[in-house]
Design a protein around this motif. Structure first.
Motif, mmCIF file in Angstrom:
data_model
loop_
_atom_site.group_PDB
_atom_site.id
_atom_site.type_symbol
_atom_site.label_atom_id
_atom_site.label_comp_id
_atom_site.label_asym_id
_atom_site.label_seq_id
_atom_site.Cartn_x
_atom_site.Cartn_y
_atom_site.Cartn_z
ATOM 1 N N ILE A 175 10.099 1.147 6.860
ATOM 2 C CA ILE A 175 8.908 0.835 7.006
ATOM 3 C C ILE A 175 8.000 0.647 6.129
ATOM 4 O O ILE A 175 7.859 2.084 5.006
ATOM 5 C CB ILE A 175 8.136 1.955 8.055
ATOM 6 C CG1 ILE A 175 9.587 1.921 9.508
ATOM 7 C CG2 ILE A 175 6.757 1.846 9.088
ATOM 8 C CD1 ILE A 175 9.181 2.994 10.170
ATOM 9 N N THR A 176 7.057 -0.356 5.936
ATOM 10 C CA THR A 176 6.098 -0.527 4.588
ATOM 11 C C THR A 176 4.499 -0.264 5.207
ATOM 12 O O THR A 176 4.523 -1.400 6.654
ATOM 13 C CB THR A 176 6.069 -1.073 3.401
ATOM 14 O OG1 THR A 176 6.452 -2.615 4.230
ATOM 15 C CG2 THR A 176 7.269 -1.222 2.553
ATOM 16 N N THR A 177 3.658 -0.192 4.391
ATOM 17 C CA THR A 177 1.940 -0.641 5.204
ATOM 18 C C THR A 177 1.433 -1.429 3.677
ATOM 19 O O THR A 177 1.802 -1.078 2.483
ATOM 20 C CB THR A 177 1.512 0.793 4.418
ATOM 21 O OG1 THR A 177 1.868 1.380 6.016
ATOM 22 C CG2 THR A 177 -0.352 0.543 5.640
ATOM 23 N N GLY A 178 1.206 -2.491 4.265
ATOM 24 C CA GLY A 178 0.079 -3.392 3.171
ATOM 25 C C GLY A 178 -0.315 -4.438 4.047
ATOM 26 O O GLY A 178 -0.067 -4.715 5.463
ATOM 27 N N TYR A 179 -0.484 -5.597 3.277
ATOM 28 C CA TYR A 179 -1.543 -6.181 3.906
ATOM 29 C C TYR A 179 -1.100 -7.583 2.850
ATOM 30 O O TYR A 179 -1.150 -7.669 1.670
ATOM 31 C CB TYR A 179 -2.801 -6.354 4.275
ATOM 32 C CG TYR A 179 -3.674 -5.372 2.614
ATOM 33 C CD1 TYR A 179 -4.120 -7.248 1.565
ATOM 34 C CD2 TYR A 179 -3.811 -4.689 2.199
ATOM 35 C CE1 TYR A 179 -5.005 -6.965 0.840
ATOM 36 C CE2 TYR A 179 -4.256 -4.758 0.548
ATOM 37 C CZ TYR A 179 -5.320 -5.837 0.002
ATOM 38 O OH TYR A 179 -5.649 -5.154 -1.451
ATOM 39 N N LEU A 180 -1.517 -9.555 3.643
ATOM 40 C CA LEU A 180 -1.011 -9.880 3.090
ATOM 41 C C LEU A 180 -2.263 -11.141 2.498
ATOM 42 O O LEU A 180 -3.602 -10.965 3.098
ATOM 43 C CB LEU A 180 0.038 -10.630 4.551
ATOM 44 C CG LEU A 180 1.158 -11.524 4.147
ATOM 45 C CD1 LEU A 180 1.488 -11.864 5.657
ATOM 46 C CD2 LEU A 180 1.931 -11.320 3.153
ATOM 47 N N LEU B 110 -0.510 0.682 -4.212
ATOM 48 C CA LEU B 110 0.720 2.169 -4.049
ATOM 49 C C LEU B 110 0.003 2.965 -4.374
ATOM 50 O O LEU B 110 0.228 3.811 -5.271
ATOM 51 C CB LEU B 110 1.453 1.275 -4.650
ATOM 52 C CG LEU B 110 3.309 1.787 -4.135
ATOM 53 C CD1 LEU B 110 3.566 1.751 -3.069
ATOM 54 C CD2 LEU B 110 4.046 1.082 -5.165
ATOM 55 N N GLU B 111 0.339 3.771 -2.732
ATOM 56 C CA GLU B 111 0.627 5.474 -2.874
ATOM 57 C C GLU B 111 2.273 5.859 -3.013
ATOM 58 O O GLU B 111 3.272 5.372 -3.053
ATOM 59 C CB GLU B 111 -0.130 5.664 -1.625
ATOM 60 C CG GLU B 111 -1.214 5.477 -1.514
ATOM 61 C CD GLU B 111 -1.827 6.290 -0.097
ATOM 62 O OE1 GLU B 111 -1.839 6.759 0.106
ATOM 63 O OE2 GLU B 111 -3.304 5.998 -0.075
ATOM 64 N N ASN B 112 2.209 6.709 -3.990
ATOM 65 C CA ASN B 112 3.841 7.276 -4.711
ATOM 66 C C ASN B 112 3.632 7.964 -2.897
ATOM 67 O O ASN B 112 2.989 8.468 -2.299
ATOM 68 C CB ASN B 112 3.204 7.949 -5.259
ATOM 69 C CG ASN B 112 2.783 8.122 -6.620
ATOM 70 O OD1 ASN B 112 3.164 6.495 -7.202
ATOM 71 N ND2 ASN B 112 2.295 8.588 -7.798
ATOM 72 N N VAL C 216 0.921 -1.414 0.485
ATOM 73 C CA VAL C 216 0.248 0.553 0.180
ATOM 74 C C VAL C 216 1.021 1.785 0.141
ATOM 75 O O VAL C 216 0.561 2.487 -0.996
ATOM 76 C CB VAL C 216 -1.041 0.103 1.449
ATOM 77 C CG1 VAL C 216 -2.036 1.218 1.184
ATOM 78 C CG2 VAL C 216 -2.041 -1.096 1.099
ATOM 79 N N GLY C 217 1.938 1.228 0.682
ATOM 80 C CA GLY C 217 2.603 3.027 1.078
ATOM 81 C C GLY C 217 4.200 2.467 1.426
ATOM 82 O O GLY C 217 4.056 1.043 1.980
#
Length: 385
Positions: free
Chosen positions: A73-78, A193-195, A60-61
């Motif tokens: 550090i990343t944001t996301g989901y599995l 994904l956000e820039n 996500v980011g």
């Protein structure tokens, strides 16, 4: 009135099936109470066969890439899927229910975690995240997290550097004879994904890694730093200041402004480095860092040379013969190579002002060549990375 008779006909003669709340209650009662479902038991009828986990990662980011702490550090989901052989049913027996949602704490979930995490191990997801269970036993679980992973960062080519960071997920307690993790469909999905203002995702890679005792999936992010900000706010100003520094030797010593000019340029260097220090990596080893130190060293050299030149410029004694001989290579106007001219009289015409003027000419071109060579070399190394 035709539509009214048609409605009565539907009510009396046509059986309309629908999914009611009672159907869902009966289904849950059947699966969890009647069948005595135990979430502690790996949901394989044959425990000799391992459970296959399918895994995708939705990025996500990119929140931060810390060069000092070596942390990404990343944001996301599995998106994790498996077959739960204890959670299957016939849809027709329960009003055509094909799926339902259940809190992750109520069913068996794999003890999958971030292996190269920056903080302590913890369970993925949370209490309000639900898993989707289909009638054939297919379970889809999508835990959303902020992942803090370790990443070895090389800042040699800052700000034109590229970094490759791994995000590794592993089944922590279960061995490969119990649970095997495999890639599902697309590996890393960048649709959401956000820039990021500083980093761009150049490419991604995924691979499965089955070791003797554990199974894991490795997601690799290849990142590129956006260098425009650093080019406009650090590199170009430093180059311009270095040009001003070189032109100190173009000022005549008699002007009275030479020392003040070189001190002003040197202080500009110092103040500028203080301002931009927060934007530079806190770790050593970057080519740009060495270039900044070179420019600061050149500023120190110019100040020292200017100080010595001004002191010599105001001397009233005669110029030593050794220095006059050196000046002959510079073809000073007051020294001529004509054979009929008296050498002694020519030497007596040389003053310290002439010596300093000659030194300024030589130092101007020496420093100019050094700055140009250093700048072209550094930019070439950075841009060709």
């Amino acid at each position: 009135m035709c539509w009214l008779w048609y409605f009565v006909f539907l009510i009396l003669f046509v059986k309309i099936e629908g999914q009611s709340g009672d159907d869902v209650k009966n289904l849950i009662k059947q699966l969890f109470t009647t069948n005595d479902y135990k979430k502690q038991v790996r949901p394989n009828q044959d425990q000799r066969h391992p459970m296959n986990l399918d895994l995708d990662f939705y990025l996500v980011g990119i929140n931060e890439l810390d060069e000092l702490k070596q942390r990404l550090i990343t944001t996301g989901y599995l998106n994790i899927g498996w077959i739960d052989e204890y959670l299957n049913w016939t849809s027709a027996d329960f009003g055509g229910i094909d799926y339902f949602y259940v809190p992750q704490a109520n069913i068996w979930i794999p003890d999958i975690t971030l292996q190269n995490g920056f903080t302590k191990l913890q369970e993925l997801g949370s209490s309000f995240i639900k898993a989707k269970v289909e009638s054939n036993g297919q379970v889809a679980w999508m835990p959303f997290e902020v992942f803090e992973s370790k990443c070895t960062i090389d800042i040699t080519y800052f700000p034109y550097d590229r970094q490759s960071c791994d995000i590794i997920f592993v089944v922590w307690s279960s061995s490969v004879t119990d649970v095997i993790v495999t890639l599902w469909n697309n590996g890393i999905i960048l649709d959401s994904l956000e820039n990021n203002a500083e980093w761009s995702v150049v490419s991604t890679a995924t691979r499965e890694d089955v070791m003797s005792s554990e199974s894991r999936v490795i997601f690799t992010l290849n990142l590129k730093r956006n260098s425009t900000y650093y080019l406009m706010n650090i590199i170009i100003p430093i180059i311009l200041l270095s040009i001003l520094n070189v032109f100190t030797f173009a000022l005549p010593a008699d002007s009275g402004e030479k020392m003040g000019y070189c001190i002003t340029v040197f202080l500009s260097f110092a103040v500028f480095l203080t301002i931009v220090s927060s934007e530079l990596p806190k770790t050593s080893g970057s080519i740009l860092g060495y270039y900044l130190m070179f420019q600061l060293g050149m500023g120190t050299f110019v100040v020292c040379c200017t100080t010595i030149e001004l002191r010599l410029h105001h001397r009233k004694d005669d110029v030593p013969k050794n220095i006059i001989k050196l000046m002959k290579f510079r073809n000073v106007k007051k020294i001529t190579s004509k054979e009929h001219q008296n050498e002694t009289e020519s030497e007596q015409e040389i003053t310290w002002g002439d010596v300093i003027s000659s030194f300024d000419f030589v130092l101007f071109w020496i420093t100019s060549v050094l700055v140009v060579i250093a700048t072209i070399t550094v930019l070439g190394l950075l841009c060709t990375n």
